[in-house]
Design a protein around this motif. Structure first.
Motif: not given
Ligand SMILES: [Zn+2]
Ligand SMILES: [Zn+2]
Length: 277
Positions: A96-103, A140-141, A248-251
């Motif tokens: 999830n590109a919008y994952c709220d990793a929170d750190d 991200e697949n 594809q990896i998008s950081i």
């Protein structure tokens, strides 16, 4: 030799001191495989070694299966840090590109862990049926399985503070000497030429050891024991990898996730941070 040429040759001679003091790194390039690799093999994508897990890891915030990104085996990457009694390094990431990793550890939920492979057959973990495209915008697949082509590189710091950190006060004196209020503006300008920087170039990409490719100013974190942590690995963004559009990896945008460890304190000191371009 005229005065200018003489001073330029002096600058190049002094630069040579730094050129000869890189940190060795290994940039990893993916090569598509025809036959599946073994589960304990070093690879991008494909089937991971299960390690201590009995279930496929999931994102604690999005509650979906993570993507397996890569694993590196110690026998092939002797230049990489491994804790004692561990021989495999693994990364999984939330799709999830919008994952709220929170750190501050990564752009989304990500796990970077060390494992010990054991001889004998291992039953691979089963990834739950899940199509990120159905759940998320811009997911991200999972990466199709690739093996590695390894490029040994002489690596250099990516920005000013990094150079001071790597080369110390000698770099500061060198820079000051050739960029201070010097009447010979030509070589002051030359200091900023690409030709100059190409000799001490930071190597970008997915990389073991070497020096971090900070996109913005960054600094190695300190351990609770007081030591500065050592840079061990960089996960970089990849777009249209080798014209392989399904990888594809998008950081963030074109960012990186940097891995640091304090070797005396071991595995528990592993820490990541990230930035974007
Ligand atoms: Zn997530
Ligand atoms: Zn420490």
């Amino acid at each position: 030799m005229n005065d200018h040429a003489e001073r330029l040759s002096k600058l190049l001679k002094e630069l040579q001191y730094f050129v000869e003091r890189p940190r060795t790194g290994w940039v990893l390039e993916g090569v598509r495989v025809k036959k599946p690799l073994r589960i304990s093999e070093s690879k991008f994508g494909g089937t991971p070694y299960p390690g201590d897990r009995d279930q496929w890891p999931t994102c604690p915030t999005c509650d979906v299966p993570l993507n397996f990104v890569l694993q590196l085996h110690k026998r092939r990457f002797t230049g990489m840090y491994f804790p004692r009694n561990k021989n495999l390094f693994q990364i999984f990431r939330c799709p999830n590109a919008y994952c709220d990793a929170d750190d501050d550890a990564a752009d989304r939920f990500m796990t970077s862990t060390f494992h010990q492979t054991r001889p004998g057959r291992r039953v691979p973990l089963k990834r739950p049926e899940f199509d990120p495209e159905e759940y998320f915008d811009y997911p991200e697949n999972p990466i199709p399985e690739h093996s590695f082509r390894i490029h040994r590189v002489a690596d250099y710091p990516s920005y000013y503070e990094g150079r001071e950190e790597w080369w110390g006060k000698k770099w500061v004196r060198f820079q000051n000497k050739y960029t201070s209020d010097d009447p010979l503006a030509t070589y002051d300008a030359w200091f900023y030429e690409d030709d100059f920087w190409s000799r001490i170039k930071n190597r970008v990409g997915i990389k073991i050891a070497g020096l971090p490719s900070w996109q913005q100013s960054g600094y190695p974190p300190h351990c609770t024991c007081g030591r500065k942590k050592k840079f061990i690995f960089q996960l970089a963004s990849i777009y249209d990898f080798q014209r392989d559009a399904d990888w594809q990896i998008s950081i963030g945008d074109a960012g990186n996730v940097y891995h640091f460890v304090c070797p005396p304190c071991g595995e528990k000191s592993l820490q990541t941070c990230w930035d974007c371009g």
